[in-house]
Each structure stands twice: as C-alpha cells, then as structure tokens.
Design a protein around this motif. Structure first.
Motif, PDB file in Angstrom:
ATOM      1  N   LYS A 184       0.829  -1.205   0.000  1.00 17.10           N
ATOM      2  CA  LYS A 184       0.000   0.000   0.000  1.00 17.10           C
ATOM      3  C   LYS A 184       0.862   1.253   0.000  1.00 17.10           C
ATOM      4  CE  LYS A 184      -3.721   2.342   2.524  1.00 17.10           C
ATOM      5  NZ  LYS A 184      -4.412   2.889   1.353  1.00 17.10           N
ATOM      6  N   PHE A 185       1.917   1.241   0.817  1.00 20.40           N
ATOM      7  CA  PHE A 185       2.749   2.444   0.931  1.00 20.40           C
ATOM      8  C   PHE A 185       3.999   2.376   0.055  1.00 20.40           C
ATOM      9  CE2 PHE A 185       0.298   2.097   4.904  1.00 20.40           C
ATOM     10  CZ  PHE A 185      -0.425   3.281   4.812  1.00 20.40           C
ATOM     11  N   ARG A 186       4.038   1.369  -0.862  1.00 24.58           N
ATOM     12  CA  ARG A 186       5.157   1.215  -1.800  1.00 24.58           C
ATOM     13  C   ARG A 186       6.519   1.233  -1.090  1.00 24.58           C
ATOM     14  NH1 ARG A 186       2.778   2.220  -6.841  1.00 24.58           N
ATOM     15  NH2 ARG A 186       0.803   3.299  -6.648  1.00 24.58           N
ATOM     16  N   LEU A 187       6.635   0.408  -0.070  1.00 27.02           N
ATOM     17  CA  LEU A 187       7.852   0.404   0.744  1.00 27.02           C
ATOM     18  C   LEU A 187       8.743  -0.797   0.473  1.00 27.02           C
ATOM     19  CD1 LEU A 187       6.226   1.385   4.173  1.00 27.02           C
ATOM     20  CD2 LEU A 187       7.545   2.859   2.643  1.00 27.02           C
ATOM     21  N   ALA A 188       8.346  -1.650  -0.503  1.00 30.60           N
ATOM     22  CA  ALA A 188       9.027  -2.933  -0.669  1.00 30.60           C
ATOM     23  C   ALA A 188      10.542  -2.789  -0.835  1.00 30.60           C
ATOM     24  CB  ALA A 188       8.441  -3.693  -1.857  1.00 30.60           C
ATOM     25  N   GLU A 189      10.988  -1.712  -1.500  1.00 32.42           N
ATOM     26  CA  GLU A 189      12.421  -1.574  -1.792  1.00 32.42           C
ATOM     27  C   GLU A 189      13.197  -0.846  -0.697  1.00 32.42           C
ATOM     28  OE1 GLU A 189      13.805  -3.271  -4.179  1.00 32.42           O
ATOM     29  OE2 GLU A 189      11.794  -3.953  -4.728  1.00 32.42           O
ATOM     30  N   VAL A 190      12.491  -0.372   0.310  1.00 36.30           N
ATOM     31  CA  VAL A 190      13.178   0.374   1.372  1.00 36.30           C
ATOM     32  C   VAL A 190      13.943  -0.597   2.272  1.00 36.30           C
ATOM     33  CG1 VAL A 190      12.842   1.860   3.389  1.00 36.30           C
ATOM     34  CG2 VAL A 190      11.436   2.196   1.329  1.00 36.30           C
ATOM     35  N   ALA A 191      15.236  -0.366   2.444  1.00 34.43           N
ATOM     36  CA  ALA A 191      16.044  -1.235   3.307  1.00 34.43           C
ATOM     37  C   ALA A 191      16.230  -0.573   4.666  1.00 34.43           C
ATOM     38  CB  ALA A 191      17.399  -1.488   2.664  1.00 34.43           C
ATOM     39  N   ILE A 192      15.994  -1.345   5.712  1.00 38.56           N
ATOM     40  CA  ILE A 192      16.145  -0.774   7.056  1.00 38.56           C
ATOM     41  C   ILE A 192      17.135  -1.606   7.870  1.00 38.56           C
ATOM     42  CG2 ILE A 192      13.876   0.318   7.197  1.00 38.56           C
ATOM     43  CD1 ILE A 192      13.034  -2.193   8.879  1.00 38.56           C
ATOM     44  N   PRO A 193      17.884  -0.949   8.765  1.00 36.65           N
ATOM     45  CA  PRO A 193      18.808  -1.707   9.619  1.00 36.65           C
ATOM     46  C   PRO A 193      18.041  -2.483  10.685  1.00 36.65           C
ATOM     47  CG  PRO A 193      18.876   0.624  10.175  1.00 36.65           C
ATOM     48  CD  PRO A 193      17.910   0.487   9.040  1.00 36.65           C
ATOM     49  N   ILE A 194      18.455  -3.736  10.880  1.00 35.36           N
ATOM     50  CA  ILE A 194      17.794  -4.617  11.853  1.00 35.36           C
ATOM     51  C   ILE A 194      18.873  -5.102  12.809  1.00 35.36           C
ATOM     52  CG2 ILE A 194      16.589  -6.828  12.156  1.00 35.36           C
ATOM     53  CD1 ILE A 194      14.876  -5.226  10.464  1.00 35.36           C
ATOM     54  N   ASN A 195      18.639  -5.023  14.086  1.00 37.17           N
ATOM     55  CA  ASN A 195      19.615  -5.578  15.021  1.00 37.17           C
ATOM     56  C   ASN A 195      18.902  -6.101  16.258  1.00 37.17           C
ATOM     57  OD1 ASN A 195      21.744  -6.218  16.649  1.00 37.17           O
ATOM     58  ND2 ASN A 195      22.899  -4.348  16.218  1.00 37.17           N
ATOM     59  N   PHE A 196      18.741  -7.424  16.310  1.00 34.04           N
ATOM     60  CA  PHE A 196      18.143  -8.048  17.491  1.00 34.04           C
ATOM     61  C   PHE A 196      19.232  -8.495  18.468  1.00 34.04           C
ATOM     62  CE2 PHE A 196      14.800  -9.071  14.235  1.00 34.04           C
ATOM     63  CZ  PHE A 196      13.826  -8.240  14.771  1.00 34.04           C
ATOM     64  N   GLY A 197      20.481  -8.160  18.143  1.00 29.98           N
ATOM     65  CA  GLY A 197      21.585  -8.528  19.031  1.00 29.98           C
ATOM     66  C   GLY A 197      21.926  -9.999  18.968  1.00 29.98           C
ATOM     67  N   ASP A 198      21.386 -10.731  17.972  1.00 30.81           N
ATOM     68  CA  ASP A 198      21.633 -12.180  17.959  1.00 30.81           C
ATOM     69  C   ASP A 198      22.482 -12.633  16.774  1.00 30.81           C
ATOM     70  OD1 ASP A 198      19.647 -11.780  16.094  1.00 30.81           O
ATOM     71  OD2 ASP A 198      18.353 -13.394  16.802  1.00 30.81           O
ATOM     72  N   LEU A 199      23.266 -11.695  16.211  1.00 31.46           N
ATOM     73  CA  LEU A 199      24.254 -12.043  15.184  1.00 31.46           C
ATOM     74  C   LEU A 199      25.582 -11.444  15.630  1.00 31.46           C
ATOM     75  CD1 LEU A 199      22.159 -11.039  12.038  1.00 31.46           C
ATOM     76  CD2 LEU A 199      22.620 -13.368  12.825  1.00 31.46           C
ATOM     77  N   PHE A 200      26.676 -12.131  15.338  1.00 28.30           N
ATOM     78  CA  PHE A 200      27.977 -11.587  15.739  1.00 28.30           C
ATOM     79  C   PHE A 200      29.070 -12.064  14.802  1.00 28.30           C
ATOM     80  CE2 PHE A 200      30.311 -15.133  17.892  1.00 28.30           C
ATOM     81  CZ  PHE A 200      29.331 -16.109  17.797  1.00 28.30           C
ATOM     82  N   THR A 201      30.197 -11.344  14.843  1.00 28.46           N
ATOM     83  CA  THR A 201      31.369 -11.716  14.068  1.00 28.46           C
ATOM     84  C   THR A 201      32.559 -11.840  15.009  1.00 28.46           C
ATOM     85  OG1 THR A 201      30.542 -10.324  12.283  1.00 28.46           O
ATOM     86  CG2 THR A 201      32.799 -11.124  12.062  1.00 28.46           C
ATOM     87  N   VAL A 202      33.349 -12.903  14.820  1.00 31.62           N
ATOM     88  CA  VAL A 202      34.644 -12.981  15.505  1.00 31.62           C
ATOM     89  C   VAL A 202      35.715 -12.633  14.478  1.00 31.62           C
ATOM     90  CG1 VAL A 202      36.316 -14.470  16.664  1.00 31.62           C
ATOM     91  CG2 VAL A 202      33.877 -14.712  17.180  1.00 31.62           C
ATOM     92  N   TYR A 203      36.556 -11.669  14.815  1.00 30.88           N
ATOM     93  CA  TYR A 203      37.719 -11.288  14.014  1.00 30.88           C
ATOM     94  C   TYR A 203      38.953 -11.858  14.707  1.00 30.88           C
ATOM     95  CZ  TYR A 203      34.382  -7.895  12.226  1.00 30.88           C
ATOM     96  OH  TYR A 203      33.267  -7.324  11.697  1.00 30.88           O
ATOM     97  N   ALA A 204      39.818 -12.488  13.928  1.00 31.31           N
ATOM     98  CA  ALA A 204      41.018 -13.090  14.515  1.00 31.31           C
ATOM     99  C   ALA A 204      42.122 -13.087  13.478  1.00 31.31           C
ATOM    100  CB  ALA A 204      40.705 -14.509  14.977  1.00 31.31           C
ATOM    101  N   THR A 205      43.361 -13.281  13.932  1.00 28.57           N
ATOM    102  CA  THR A 205      44.481 -13.337  12.978  1.00 28.57           C
ATOM    103  C   THR A 205      45.233 -14.651  13.128  1.00 28.57           C
ATOM    104  OG1 THR A 205      45.865 -12.198  14.583  1.00 28.57           O
ATOM    105  CG2 THR A 205      44.955 -10.867  12.805  1.00 28.57           C
ATOM    106  N   ARG A 206      45.839 -15.056  12.023  1.00 31.30           N
ATOM    107  CA  ARG A 206      46.813 -16.127  12.098  1.00 31.30           C
ATOM    108  C   ARG A 206      48.116 -15.493  12.577  1.00 31.30           C
ATOM    109  NH1 ARG A 206      48.941 -20.711   7.774  1.00 31.30           N
ATOM    110  NH2 ARG A 206      50.924 -20.975   8.822  1.00 31.30           N
ATOM    111  N   PRO A 207      48.669 -15.953  13.697  1.00 32.25           N
ATOM    112  CA  PRO A 207      49.864 -15.300  14.240  1.00 32.25           C
ATOM    113  C   PRO A 207      51.016 -15.313  13.239  1.00 32.25           C
ATOM    114  CG  PRO A 207      48.984 -16.921  15.795  1.00 32.25           C
ATOM    115  CD  PRO A 207      48.238 -17.102  14.513  1.00 32.25           C
ATOM    116  N   LEU A 208      51.873 -14.307  13.317  1.00 37.26           N
ATOM    117  CA  LEU A 208      53.047 -14.214  12.421  1.00 37.26           C
ATOM    118  C   LEU A 208      54.030 -15.352  12.705  1.00 37.26           C
ATOM    119  CD1 LEU A 208      53.670 -10.380  12.463  1.00 37.26           C
ATOM    120  CD2 LEU A 208      53.163 -11.762  10.434  1.00 37.26           C
TER     121      LEU A 208
END
Ligand code: ZN
Length: 301
Positions: free
Chosen positions: A277-301
């Motif tokens: 009705k409001f032609r919103l299908a293409e509108v992207a909104i940020p979602i954050n339920f706090g239940d996704l995460f990323t671990v960043y790590a390195t292979r030691p030198l």
C-alpha cells in the motif's frame, strides 16, 4: 543420521535443549535454501554438558549435508540482493578497521553463495575469490563476472598461505565439522592474515528470551555458537582473537514481510498489505536483534 561429539571440546556428554520437530531422516533439499520459510522445524538440539556448545544431535550425515548444499537453488536470495549489499558493505567496513583498504590484496570468501560479498570486496579494491558448493549459486555469481570456485575448501586446490583475508558469513552454523573447516582456513591464510567468522548468537538475550521459538533454530543449522564457544574454538585452532562483536544487518521491507509470513501468517499478510500500500518494498532498514555476531582473529606471524 548420526550421533556426534561436541565439535568445540570433543566431549560426548550432552543433554537435550530442544526436542526434534521433524519426522524425516534425510535432509530435505528445499529446507536448505538460504531463505527457507520453515521456521520452527529442526532436528534434536543438544547442549554440551562440559563446554556449553549447542548443536544438532543426532545430525545429518556429512555427505547428505554437502549434497543438499551442492544442489540448492534460491531465487528469493537473488531478489534480496539490495539488502545484502548493504549488509556486506557494513561487514566490509568493520573488517577494514583491522586491515585497512584492500589495495589489491587477496580475500577468500568461503561459502560465497551468489557472490554478493565477493563483489562488494572487489569493488572496494580487494582481489576477491569465492568458493561455493552450490552449482546454481556459482552460475549466478559468474553471470556478474565474479571469480568463483565451485566446491569447498577441500576440493578447491588453493595453495597454503595464499590469502590476506578469509571470510565466512553465515556459513559455520551449517557445517558438519567447523573445527576442520577453521583448520583449513588457518592453512590458507598468510601469517598475519585476518579471518572474520559471522554467525547467529545462541547466547544472546534474544535467543534466550525466545527459547524454542528463536527463528534460527532450523533444519539447516547444525551448530549454534555464542561469542565464547566460537572464540574458544578459533583460539584452539591457533588464531589470535581480536574481537567478538554483535552485528546488525539490512533487510528490505518487502523481504521482511515475506519472512514474517513464514513465521506468523496473519501478521505476514498484514505486513505485505502495508508494504504494498505504501510502496515500501524496496526500502532497506537496519535490523539488530543482538543475535548475530562476528569474531575477528588473525593467524599469528
Ligand atoms: Zn563441548
């Protein structure tokens, strides 16, 4: 199906967290589409009594899982490209806090699917390659001239110590043996190289409040990590952990309405009506339920 030990600590000492809601004994390919609407259908999910890792047990045979991911096709995912591009731009920015800009350095995206992240990274100056088992997804990615290898880290014959960065977005929860995949990833990274592993957080408040209704409890997910268990596993494999960080993502409202319909039909229908009705299908909104995460790590030198 088969019984397995805990992939994080190796113990065979678990209790049931959620009863199985399935009556089939082989994975259904259609349930392995990335956008499957089959919320609430999952195998028996158990918790390790020693280290608290949560996983499907009994779980699918590794060959059945690989077969499902080799043959899966998902047009809905292609339609959701706009939301995913925004999400992956966000992921790339977060990653570049550690690496700086790409400047022609090498990046391998494991489980690249239709290559949205490969394209995002390539556009930002990385020499990006994707590896992906789904023949259909690889064809989709190649239509956009992306560099893709059809297969897995096992079958792709990539030289050791080749990559400056290796990423796994929403992949590790699907794996029969995350430890082995992380070991192979470690080998492919150059010393000093960075790995980013993104998954849903079973230790999050959202997951704990929703219990058995948490939408990520689904047939295609067989490993349920939290920040602690994933960091522990990655450290065990030899990585130096830099950060475990909660992430949001972007979704188009049209897509959100169709996902909602899988979860709650009347509510989904109402959402569809409002979005149209409001032609919103293409509108992207940020979602954050706090239940996704990323671990960043390195292979030691
Ligand atoms: Zn364990």
């Amino acid at each position: 199906m088969k019984y397995v030990n805990c992939n994080v600590c190796g113990a065979d000492n678990w209790f049931v967290r959620y009863q199985s809601t399935l009556n089939t004994h082989a994975p259904r390919v259609e349930a392995f589409r990335c956008t499957t609407p089959d919320y609430g259908e999952h195998t028996q999910i158990v918790q390790c009594a020693d280290c608290a890792h949560i996983f499907a047990n009994p779980t699918w045979e590794a060959d059945d899982l690989l077969h499902a991911y080799t043959t899966v096709e998902d047009e809905t995912y292609v339609a959701e490209r706009a939301g995913r591009e925004l999400t992956f731009e966000k992921h790339l920015n977060a990653l570049e806090r550690f690496t700086g800009a790409g400047n022609g350095r090498t990046l391998l995206d494991v489980g690249a699917y239709i290559g949205v992240f490969v394209e995002t990274a390539q556009n930002a100056g990385w020499r990006a390659i994707g590896v992906e088992p789904s023949a259909w997804a690889v064809r989709e990615a190649r239509r956009r001239d992306l560099c893709m290898i059809e297969g897995t880290l096992d079958s792709a014959e990539l030289a050791h110590q080749t990559f400056d960065v290796l990423t796994m977005w929403d992949v590790i929860e699907h794996l029969d043996d995350p430890r082995a995949e992380l070991e192979k990833s470690f080998a492919k990274l150059k010393p000093g190289g960075l790995i980013a592993v993104h998954t849903m957080n079973v230790e999050s408040l959202t997951a704990r409040l929703m219990g058995s209704r948490w939408p990520w409890l689904m047939e295609m997910h067989v490993q349920f990590f939290g920040k602690r268990s994933l960091s522990r596993l990655m450290a065990d494999v030899g990585f130096d952990i830099l950060e475990a960080r909660t992430e949001g993502r972007y979704l188009r409202l049209g897509y959100l309405a169709s996902r909602l319909e899988g979860f709650n039909k009347p509510l989904g229908k109402l959402a569809h009506w409002a979005v149209d009705k409001f032609r919103l299908a293409e509108v992207a909104i940020p979602i954050n339920f706090g239940d996704l995460f990323t671990v960043y790590a390195t292979r030691p030198l």
